[in-house]
Scaffold this active site. Structure first.
Site, PDB file in Angstrom:
ATOM      1  N   SER A 150       0.844  -1.195   0.000  1.00  0.00           N
ATOM      2  CA  SER A 150       0.000   0.000   0.000  1.00  0.00           C
ATOM      3  C   SER A 150       0.881   1.247   0.000  1.00  0.00           C
ATOM      4  O   SER A 150       1.673   1.427  -0.935  1.00  0.00           O
ATOM      5  CB  SER A 150      -0.955  -0.068   1.196  1.00  0.00           C
ATOM      6  N   ASP A 226     -10.203  -5.478  -3.089  1.00  0.00           N
ATOM      7  CA  ASP A 226      -9.575  -4.495  -2.202  1.00  0.00           C
ATOM      8  C   ASP A 226     -10.458  -3.253  -2.137  1.00  0.00           C
ATOM      9  O   ASP A 226     -10.758  -2.645  -3.165  1.00  0.00           O
ATOM     10  CB  ASP A 226      -8.192  -4.172  -2.784  1.00  0.00           C
ATOM     11  N   HIS A 259      -7.349  -6.052   1.080  1.00  0.00           N
ATOM     12  CA  HIS A 259      -6.165  -5.245   1.372  1.00  0.00           C
ATOM     13  C   HIS A 259      -5.409  -5.746   2.606  1.00  0.00           C
ATOM     14  O   HIS A 259      -4.438  -5.125   3.032  1.00  0.00           O
ATOM     15  CB  HIS A 259      -6.603  -3.795   1.591  1.00  0.00           C
TER      16      HIS A 259
END
Lengths: 282, 282
Positions: A150, A226, A259
């Site tokens: 991320s 996600d 995620h």
């Protein structure tokens, strides 16, 4: 610079430890974790950096990603830095938001007040911490790879692109690929760097790809379930940038994955092998 | 009994999820986690129970042990129960100690007041939760294994010994092998069960081994750098009990390893394979 070892545990026949030190780059105490694989007992081993995402510390990947098993298998040292300076005098997001300030350094050198006093994570990750690792651990600094998740995927990609020749391999899990084009990035770069969008390009993977002097192949895994996919992560921008620049990219959209660290753990082996294969070749 | 799914994440091509439900055994809401491997999409799969140690919830092993990778490889469902009843009306250790009360149910049915109102973890783990799993998941309840860590290793061993024929395999990480002979166990059994030490034998692995009607082989891994080794865990008592009863035991003292999840993760693959090998044979 002296290191304080604050925790150490045997793990997959190697050593997982946590250290603190006083950082010149950030002007604060900093914490990071290192996994030394069993092979490190016999001499220097290649290094794989793992940069974490928003809200994380050195600890998340250290305990949740399962990377040590694979690092031990292939003889890689793992470095898990923190994601921002911390301390009572380090300013945080005025609203206490999770996406800026503490836990959200975005791997930049802030130029705007008050952030520019401590938020120098780019210098910390690319200069100070590598020196510290080289001086204190059996690390073969000629063989380094970098990955992250991320915001940390953004960190890994931008740092690899901005330091040609340093890394043999780069990859990312669900990275922020263009902070110039997503709310997290616009907020962070606007505050840390200021209003000049030209200056933001130095921290934007898609912008950096266009001018890269080195075409290091990129591996990206991205879950298609996600929550941040369409608003923040936008992997199609990376695909387009790589196609335009003829930059080698393996972008794998992973069906049903989100995620979380359950996603990261599921593909960590592939990433460690990606790096180990590249690092073995030198 | 209805289940509430409170979290679900794709993980190693399977599903890692967390559930809550109202428990008749404990008279409280209870939380547990289940990993369904990808093979479960095609029909019932064998079940491996993992019982956690002091201070833990369903979450610790779920995020730190790395078991899902191996469970996916071999097609095992993983069940991660909580370690005690919880809630505002559940009494805790009067001193707030970590080794009794909340997070420390010791897998017993308490008979002493006030603990006997909610602390019925033996019934919960051996009766209620298996029924719930059988009714709600693609679990092949004819093929079950059980493992655990520390207090949960005690739980796994005693539950396997007290339920002959139910489990095909049993193992433990750094288990409490004789609560009658260590401070954790004396405190817990004294309060939950009362002063009658004869009654404690029903929850003491070393005592149960002597009278076992089934000689299910036991695998135990124990770090020799474990802080709790000599005062609480005392694996030599298990070795002696197994030798006296001719009970098959593989006790592996692992040099340099401590009591942490870094130790558990390091040997989780061996344990999953131990169980999978036994469960495949049926």
């Amino acid at each position: 610079m002296s290191l304080n070892e604050v925790a150490a545990n045997k793990c997959f026949d190697g050593k997982q430890a946590v250290y603190t030190h006083d950082s010149k780059a950030t002007g604060t105490a900093m914490t990071f974790a290192v996994y030394e694989p069993p092979q490190a007992a016999h001499g220097p081993v290649p290094v794989l950096w793992y940069l974490s995402g928003l809200t994380c510390t050195h600890e998340n990947a250290m305990v949740k990603a399962g990377a040590q098993a694979y690092a031990a298998e292939r003889g890689l040292m793992l470095i898990f830095p923190d994601t921002s300076p911390r301390g009572d005098d380090v300013p945080d997001d005025p609203d206490g938001a999770y996406d800026f300030g503490l836990g959200a350094g975005f791997y930049v050198n802030a130029t705007e007040s008050p952030w520019n006093q401590h938020y120098h994570m780019a210098d910390y990750i690319t200069e100070e911490l590598p020196s510290l690792v080289a001086a204190n651990f059996p690390a073969d600094m000629i063989r380094q790879g970098i990955t992250g998740h991320s915001m940390g995927g953004h960190g890994a990609l931008t740092i690899a692109l901005k330091n040609p020749g340093r890394f043999n391999s780069v990859s990312a899990f669900s990275p922020v690929v263009s902070p110039m084009n997503c709310p997290w990035g616009k907020k962070a770069l606007g505050r840390y760097i200021g209003d000049d969008r030209e200056a933001w390009k130095a921290y934007d993977t898609c912008a950096l790809i266009a001018d890269a002097s080195e075409r290091l192949p990129i591996l990206v895994d991205q879950g298609d379930a996600d929550n941040f996919l369409s608003e923040q992560l936008k992997p199609h921008l990376l695909r387009e940038a790589c196609e335009a620049a003829d930059h080698p990219l393996t972008l794998r959209m992973q069906p049903g994955y989100d995620h979380s660290y359950f996603f990261i753990a599921s593909f960590m082996r592939d990433h460690v092998m990606w790096h180990a294969d590249a690092l073995d070749g030198n």
